[in-house]
Design an enzyme around this catalytic site. Sequence first.
Site, mmCIF file in Angstrom:
data_model
loop_
_atom_site.group_PDB
_atom_site.id
_atom_site.type_symbol
_atom_site.label_atom_id
_atom_site.label_comp_id
_atom_site.label_asym_id
_atom_site.label_seq_id
_atom_site.Cartn_x
_atom_site.Cartn_y
_atom_site.Cartn_z
ATOM 1 N N THR A 75 0.832 -1.318 -0.065
ATOM 2 C CA THR A 75 0.194 0.042 -0.025
ATOM 3 C C THR A 75 0.826 1.143 -0.023
ATOM 4 O O THR A 75 0.636 2.041 -0.767
ATOM 5 C CB THR A 75 -0.931 0.078 1.416
ATOM 6 O OG1 THR A 75 -1.751 -1.191 1.179
ATOM 7 C CG2 THR A 75 -1.884 1.402 1.065
ATOM 8 N N ASN A 92 -5.314 -9.279 -8.399
ATOM 9 C CA ASN A 92 -5.225 -9.972 -6.764
ATOM 10 C C ASN A 92 -6.776 -10.704 -6.786
ATOM 11 O O ASN A 92 -6.683 -11.414 -6.112
ATOM 12 C CB ASN A 92 -5.216 -9.171 -5.677
ATOM 13 C CG ASN A 92 -6.066 -7.860 -5.806
ATOM 14 O OD1 ASN A 92 -6.185 -6.964 -6.662
ATOM 15 N ND2 ASN A 92 -6.901 -7.591 -4.734
ATOM 16 N N SER A 138 5.257 -6.439 -1.807
ATOM 17 C CA SER A 138 4.937 -6.707 -0.598
ATOM 18 C C SER A 138 5.296 -8.120 -0.183
ATOM 19 O O SER A 138 5.121 -9.035 -1.089
ATOM 20 C CB SER A 138 3.418 -6.663 -0.317
ATOM 21 O OG SER A 138 2.951 -7.054 0.845
ATOM 22 N N HIS A 151 4.820 -10.007 2.371
ATOM 23 C CA HIS A 151 3.818 -11.238 3.004
ATOM 24 C C HIS A 151 2.982 -11.830 1.863
ATOM 25 O O HIS A 151 2.359 -12.976 2.279
ATOM 26 C CB HIS A 151 2.730 -10.574 4.055
ATOM 27 C CG HIS A 151 1.618 -9.743 3.630
ATOM 28 N ND1 HIS A 151 0.265 -10.151 3.410
ATOM 29 C CD2 HIS A 151 1.564 -8.293 3.156
ATOM 30 C CE1 HIS A 151 -0.342 -9.072 3.030
ATOM 31 N NE2 HIS A 151 0.421 -8.053 2.803
ATOM 32 N N THR A 184 13.465 5.018 10.827
ATOM 33 C CA THR A 184 14.313 3.698 11.103
ATOM 34 C C THR A 184 13.930 2.445 10.468
ATOM 35 O O THR A 184 12.584 2.058 10.314
ATOM 36 C CB THR A 184 14.306 3.577 12.656
ATOM 37 O OG1 THR A 184 14.796 4.698 13.202
ATOM 38 C CG2 THR A 184 15.153 2.358 12.920
ATOM 39 N N CYS A 203 -9.330 -7.078 1.269
ATOM 40 C CA CYS A 203 -9.429 -5.904 1.777
ATOM 41 C C CYS A 203 -10.908 -5.252 1.441
ATOM 42 O O CYS A 203 -11.505 -4.354 2.028
ATOM 43 C CB CYS A 203 -8.570 -4.592 1.135
ATOM 44 S SG CYS A 203 -7.015 -5.228 0.544
HETATM 45 N N1 PLP Z 1 -1.649 -4.287 -4.292
HETATM 46 C C1 PLP Z 1 -2.154 -5.741 -4.482
HETATM 47 C C2 PLP Z 1 -2.462 -6.001 -5.797
HETATM 48 C C3 PLP Z 1 -2.552 -6.327 -3.219
HETATM 49 O O1 PLP Z 1 -2.898 -7.578 -3.337
HETATM 50 C C4 PLP Z 1 -2.300 -5.935 -2.179
HETATM 51 C C5 PLP Z 1 -2.480 -6.779 -0.890
HETATM 52 O O2 PLP Z 1 -3.413 -7.452 -0.706
HETATM 53 C C6 PLP Z 1 -1.634 -4.604 -1.946
HETATM 54 C C7 PLP Z 1 -1.316 -4.028 -2.946
HETATM 55 C C8 PLP Z 1 -1.506 -4.118 -0.557
HETATM 56 O O3 PLP Z 1 -0.329 -4.680 -0.029
HETATM 57 P P1 PLP Z 1 0.039 -4.553 1.544
HETATM 58 O O4 PLP Z 1 -0.867 -5.470 2.251
HETATM 59 O O5 PLP Z 1 1.489 -4.980 1.601
HETATM 60 O O6 PLP Z 1 -0.049 -2.986 2.032
#
Ligand code: PLP
Length: 388
Positions: free
Chosen positions: A72, A151, A199, A201, A237, A325
């Site tokens: 994000t 996603n 990202s 995770h 940091t 989300c």
């Molecule tokens: N962009 C996409 C395509 C995603 O699937 C996600 C998370 O689901 C994000 C951005 C956001 O990433 P983060 O959770 O690391 O903020």
Amino acid sequence: MRRIYLDYAATTPTRPEVVKAMLGYFTDAFGNPSSLYSCGQETKGAVEEARGKVAALIGARDEEIVFTSGGTEADNFAIKGVAFANESKGNHIITSSIEHHAVIETCKFLEGRGFIVTYLPVDKYGLVDPDDIKQAITGKTVLISVMHASNEIGTIEPIAEIGKIAREAGAYFHTDAVQTLGHIPVDVNELGVDLLSMSAHKLYGPKGVGALYIRKCTGLVPFMHGGEQERRRRASTENVPGIVGFGTAAELAQPEMDGETERLTYLRDQLIKGLMERIDHTHLNGHPLKRLPNNVNVSVNYVEGESMVLNLDLESICVSTGSACSSSSLEPSHVLLAMGFSPEQAHGSLRFSLGKWTTEEDISRVLEVLPRIVAKLRAMSPLLKSHR
Ligand code: PLP
């Protein structure tokens, strides 16, 4: 009952090798990388080593990677950073109507600050047409942002083609590669991107850490103001354990990618075939071929996606209706609506995303359980009755 996790696109478990690599940076090697003494320099070295590993995964130079708090922040930084740095040149941004909220909401924010944003339509598979991009470019276009893969529906966009168009037009090009990094090849030069969001995770690294690739000589207004970390591009940091974990996850992903792609594509196709055979009025969303190896998104007519998710949860199977989300809101997916779905059709979608620990038995179990759930829900469904 063993839990079957099929929501790897929402997040992945941190792999044990990554946790192991991180642990020492919480306790023994805890120094601030900006400190001059050796315990600070030790962590600085670890951050730089991780930077090299992330850069290697995308064919970038080390100094082109800026660590962030996640995907994000990387999206916000890329889009606001380019927009504000180029205000004197132009105020037009082109993006697609199926981007992640991190991109869409950032663009909406900029619209409130005098920027003009074109949200391009997609076809029924969720594909952006590069010709639409060409048509949308004006003398004021400073940035194009199109995600590498969705996603929600897993469709892989024609990023390299769009990259050429952006370059010819002299506009910066950003892609959100959060769902592709570590899963399919991502090379910033082959894709022709100036900015790329990542990202940790989503590739078996920790949450709360990500990165933005910034091609050399791309000027951005910093997103965070404060200290001089990350070559003055991102104050605060450094999250040393997180960054070390991200680097380790990136390093481990590369040699496993081909094998995992083959294995997951097989399981994905088994699941798609089984769902189509066993549940009528069901169809696949997203492109049948240009799709992520781990994504299955289906619409099951006459049933609510949320009801299927909750019933599957009672059977210890974790899936989602769309992106993590948006799944807590009852709004239909903006991605499916952009693909031409009615709100009712969009409500009946399910997203399975497979990963490292998904087995053939997991797929068989879903194929055994879901048809039963759908039959039960349809028997109670006012949607089906009104259709009959
Ligand atoms: N962009 C996409 C395509 C995603 O699937 C996600 C998370 O689901 C994000 C951005 C956001 O990433 P983060 O959770 O690391 O903020």
